[in-house]
Design a protein around this motif. Sequence first.
Motif, PDB file in Angstrom:
ATOM      1  N   ASN A  52      12.670  -5.809  -2.165  1.00  0.00           N
ATOM      2  CA  ASN A  52      11.395  -5.282  -1.659  1.00  0.00           C
ATOM      3  C   ASN A  52      10.861  -4.250  -2.648  1.00  0.00           C
ATOM      4  OD1 ASN A  52       9.220  -4.337  -0.227  1.00  0.00           O
ATOM      5  ND2 ASN A  52      10.394  -3.594   1.530  1.00  0.00           N
ATOM      6  N   SER A  53      10.353  -4.717  -3.763  1.00  0.00           N
ATOM      7  CA  SER A  53       9.928  -3.828  -4.839  1.00  0.00           C
ATOM      8  C   SER A  53       8.749  -2.948  -4.441  1.00  0.00           C
ATOM      9  CB  SER A  53       9.561  -4.646  -6.093  1.00  0.00           C
ATOM     10  OG  SER A  53      10.680  -5.377  -6.547  1.00  0.00           O
ATOM     11  N   ASP A  54       7.783  -3.514  -3.718  1.00  0.00           N
ATOM     12  CA  ASP A  54       6.621  -2.727  -3.308  1.00  0.00           C
ATOM     13  C   ASP A  54       7.039  -1.605  -2.362  1.00  0.00           C
ATOM     14  OD1 ASP A  54       4.957  -4.310  -4.823  1.00  0.00           O
ATOM     15  OD2 ASP A  54       4.352  -5.591  -3.145  1.00  0.00           O
ATOM     16  N   GLY A  55       7.889  -1.931  -1.400  1.00  0.00           N
ATOM     17  CA  GLY A  55       8.375  -0.903  -0.483  1.00  0.00           C
ATOM     18  C   GLY A  55       9.167   0.167  -1.201  1.00  0.00           C
ATOM     19  N   ALA A  56       9.995  -0.230  -2.155  1.00  0.00           N
ATOM     20  CA  ALA A  56      10.798   0.735  -2.906  1.00  0.00           C
ATOM     21  C   ALA A  56       9.909   1.668  -3.719  1.00  0.00           C
ATOM     22  CB  ALA A  56      11.766  -0.003  -3.828  1.00  0.00           C
ATOM     23  N   ARG A  57       8.838   1.143  -4.294  1.00  0.00           N
ATOM     24  CA  ARG A  57       7.928   1.995  -5.071  1.00  0.00           C
ATOM     25  C   ARG A  57       7.217   3.007  -4.179  1.00  0.00           C
ATOM     26  NH1 ARG A  57       7.190  -2.655  -8.376  1.00  0.00           N
ATOM     27  NH2 ARG A  57       5.577  -3.446  -6.980  1.00  0.00           N
ATOM     28  N   ARG A  58       6.818   2.585  -2.987  1.00  0.00           N
ATOM     29  CA  ARG A  58       6.162   3.526  -2.075  1.00  0.00           C
ATOM     30  C   ARG A  58       7.129   4.646  -1.673  1.00  0.00           C
ATOM     31  NH1 ARG A  58       4.015  -1.336   0.008  1.00  0.00           N
ATOM     32  NH2 ARG A  58       5.543  -1.370   1.716  1.00  0.00           N
ATOM     33  N   ILE A  59       8.369   4.286  -1.433  1.00  0.00           N
ATOM     34  CA  ILE A  59       9.374   5.299  -1.110  1.00  0.00           C
ATOM     35  C   ILE A  59       9.575   6.242  -2.296  1.00  0.00           C
ATOM     36  CG2 ILE A  59      11.830   5.646  -0.636  1.00  0.00           C
ATOM     37  CD1 ILE A  59      11.728   2.958   0.921  1.00  0.00           C
TER      38      ILE A  59
END
Length: 252
Positions: A52-59
């Motif tokens: 989940n790259s997008d979620g990881a970047r937001r975190i």
Amino acid sequence: MPHVGLFVTCLVDFLRPSVGFAAVKLLEDAGCTVDVPQGQVCCGQPAYNSGNSDGARRIAEQVIEAFSGLDYVVGPSGSCIAMIRKEYPEMFKHDPVWHSRAVALAARSFELMSFLSDVLAVRPTPVRFDATATYHDSCSGLRTLGIKEQPRALLSHVDGLTLSEMSDTETCCGFGGTFCVKYPDISTKMVSDKIANLEITGADTVLGGDLGCLLNIAGRLRRLGRSTRVFHAAEVLAGMADRAGIGESERR
């Protein structure tokens, strides 16, 4: 006086807060001013490792914001700090603004044992802990951050503590974050092998620097009916290891 932000980590926050309190004590005893930013969240490693790259970047963006303006970021976990130091810059390599901020955060982020030993070069406040202990080297701290001798050097100043090294101390305990969920049979075999090695040492206590590994080892010890105590090294160094060890409340 260094201004340090403590990255508490999810496991410490939810399962073993005493590790966080021990980290604060060690840092303050070393002359640091410590803040615990309320905006901090998970480092994003579970999302990142699950694709989940997008979620990881937001975190990661939230973590970067939370720890801006501090001299250092220090965490009692090689796994989480390795995520910040090594993966954050990679995650934002195509975004010049966030990449610059990620690189800056990575440069001032340290695992607790490494920070005390390599950056501050402190001699711990004298404490006593009567035990024969063996030390488990966690994969991320050892292989990604080069943490091996630092905790042992710090623990050598603890009165009453004898370290007895086990065979294959550098071998994974089988936790591996989501690995133990995806491959439980393999994980159980790995942690059982780890316990067999630690028992050969005659140690009555297991120490380490990553709570995930320590919870995994403690859980298997309890299921096997063993009485071996398990502590984060910070708890011993801070003189806070006189209470129940990791996993002992579950046994009761």
